[in-house]
Scaffold this motif. Structure first.
Motif, short mmCIF file in Angstrom:
data_model
loop_
_atom_site.label_atom_id
_atom_site.label_comp_id
_atom_site.label_asym_id
_atom_site.label_seq_id
_atom_site.Cartn_x
_atom_site.Cartn_y
_atom_site.Cartn_z
N PRO A 59 6.01 46.09 -71.44
CA PRO A 59 6.84 46.94 -70.57
C PRO A 59 8.33 46.60 -70.60
N SER A 60 8.66 45.31 -70.75
CA SER A 60 10.08 44.93 -70.76
C SER A 60 10.62 44.69 -72.17
N ASN A 61 9.75 44.70 -73.18
CA ASN A 61 10.11 44.44 -74.57
C ASN A 61 10.76 43.06 -74.73
N TYR A 62 10.28 42.10 -73.96
CA TYR A 62 10.81 40.74 -73.98
C TYR A 62 9.95 39.87 -74.90
N PHE A 63 10.56 39.26 -75.91
CA PHE A 63 9.87 38.37 -76.84
C PHE A 63 10.04 36.93 -76.38
N PHE A 64 8.96 36.16 -76.49
CA PHE A 64 9.00 34.76 -76.10
C PHE A 64 7.96 33.99 -76.92
N LEU A 65 7.90 32.69 -76.71
CA LEU A 65 6.97 31.84 -77.44
C LEU A 65 5.92 31.27 -76.49
N ALA A 66 4.72 31.06 -77.03
CA ALA A 66 3.63 30.45 -76.27
C ALA A 66 2.95 29.40 -77.13
N GLU A 67 2.64 28.27 -76.53
CA GLU A 67 1.82 27.25 -77.18
C GLU A 67 0.38 27.53 -76.77
N ARG A 68 -0.50 27.67 -77.77
CA ARG A 68 -1.89 28.01 -77.49
C ARG A 68 -2.81 27.10 -78.28
N ASP A 69 -3.85 26.61 -77.62
CA ASP A 69 -4.88 25.81 -78.27
C ASP A 69 -5.83 26.77 -78.98
N LEU A 70 -5.96 26.62 -80.29
CA LEU A 70 -6.78 27.54 -81.08
C LEU A 70 -8.27 27.37 -80.86
N VAL A 71 -8.69 26.21 -80.37
CA VAL A 71 -10.11 25.97 -80.15
C VAL A 71 -10.55 26.55 -78.80
N SER A 72 -9.83 26.22 -77.75
CA SER A 72 -10.21 26.67 -76.40
C SER A 72 -9.57 28.00 -76.00
N ASN A 73 -8.60 28.46 -76.77
CA ASN A 73 -7.83 29.68 -76.48
C ASN A 73 -6.98 29.53 -75.21
N GLU A 74 -6.79 28.31 -74.76
CA GLU A 74 -5.97 28.05 -73.57
C GLU A 74 -4.49 28.15 -73.92
N ILE A 75 -3.74 28.86 -73.09
CA ILE A 75 -2.29 28.92 -73.27
C ILE A 75 -1.71 27.76 -72.50
N ILE A 76 -1.11 26.83 -73.22
CA ILE A 76 -0.60 25.59 -72.63
C ILE A 76 0.70 25.83 -71.89
N ARG A 77 1.61 26.56 -72.52
CA ARG A 77 2.89 26.88 -71.87
C ARG A 77 3.53 28.07 -72.57
N THR A 78 4.41 28.72 -71.86
CA THR A 78 5.21 29.80 -72.43
C THR A 78 6.67 29.45 -72.18
N PHE A 79 7.54 29.87 -73.11
CA PHE A 79 8.95 29.54 -72.98
C PHE A 79 9.80 30.50 -73.79
N ASP A 80 11.07 30.60 -73.42
CA ASP A 80 12.03 31.44 -74.12
C ASP A 80 12.30 30.88 -75.51
N ALA A 81 12.52 31.74 -76.46
CA ALA A 81 12.76 31.31 -77.85
C ALA A 81 14.00 30.42 -77.97
N SER A 82 14.96 30.56 -77.06
CA SER A 82 16.17 29.73 -77.11
C SER A 82 15.86 28.27 -76.78
N GLN A 83 14.68 27.99 -76.20
CA GLN A 83 14.28 26.64 -75.87
C GLN A 83 13.53 25.96 -77.00
N ARG A 84 13.35 26.65 -78.10
CA ARG A 84 12.64 26.11 -79.26
C ARG A 84 13.52 25.07 -79.94
N SER A 85 12.96 23.90 -80.19
CA SER A 85 13.76 22.82 -80.77
C SER A 85 13.18 22.34 -82.09
N GLY A 86 13.61 22.94 -83.17
CA GLY A 86 13.24 22.49 -84.50
C GLY A 86 11.78 22.60 -84.87
N GLN A 87 10.99 23.40 -84.16
CA GLN A 87 9.60 23.59 -84.53
C GLN A 87 9.51 24.69 -85.55
N SER A 88 8.47 24.63 -86.39
CA SER A 88 8.28 25.73 -87.33
C SER A 88 6.91 26.28 -87.20
#
Length: 88
Positions: A59-88
């Motif tokens: 609805p807001s067309n807002y893009f962001f990042l989420a850390e997700r555990d692929l085994v449990s499908n648990e979303i650990i945290r969500t954060f703005d892309a500007s907070q990304r620090s050297g991860q790929s």
């Protein structure tokens, strides 16, 4: 009902979101061979563990990042892309 916390809009029904897959490294087109580009575009990693993914609140067309555990499908945290620090 599964709830996902949008960094801008707060907790929302997961039906309001769209996943765009994992954050991947950027390839340099000047030095990357065709085979490397093919692998980058069409081969998905199938691994266990935590992955950082792109998500969009539709609805807001807002893009962001989420850390997700692929085994449990648990979303650990969500954060703005500007907070990304050297991860790929």
């Amino acid at each position: 009902m599964k709830i996902l916390t949008c960094p801008m809009n707060g907790p929302r029904n997961i039906d309001e979101f769209q996943s765009f897959g994992p954050v991947r490294e950027t390839l340099d087109p000047a030095v990357t061979a065709d085979a490397d580009w093919s692998r980058h575009l069409f081969r998905a990693e199938n691994r266990k563990g935590v992955v950082v993914e792109w998500w969009r609140h539709v609805p807001s067309n807002y893009f962001f990042l989420a850390e997700r555990d692929l085994v449990s499908n648990e979303i650990i945290r969500t954060f703005d892309a500007s907070q990304r620090s050297g991860q790929s």
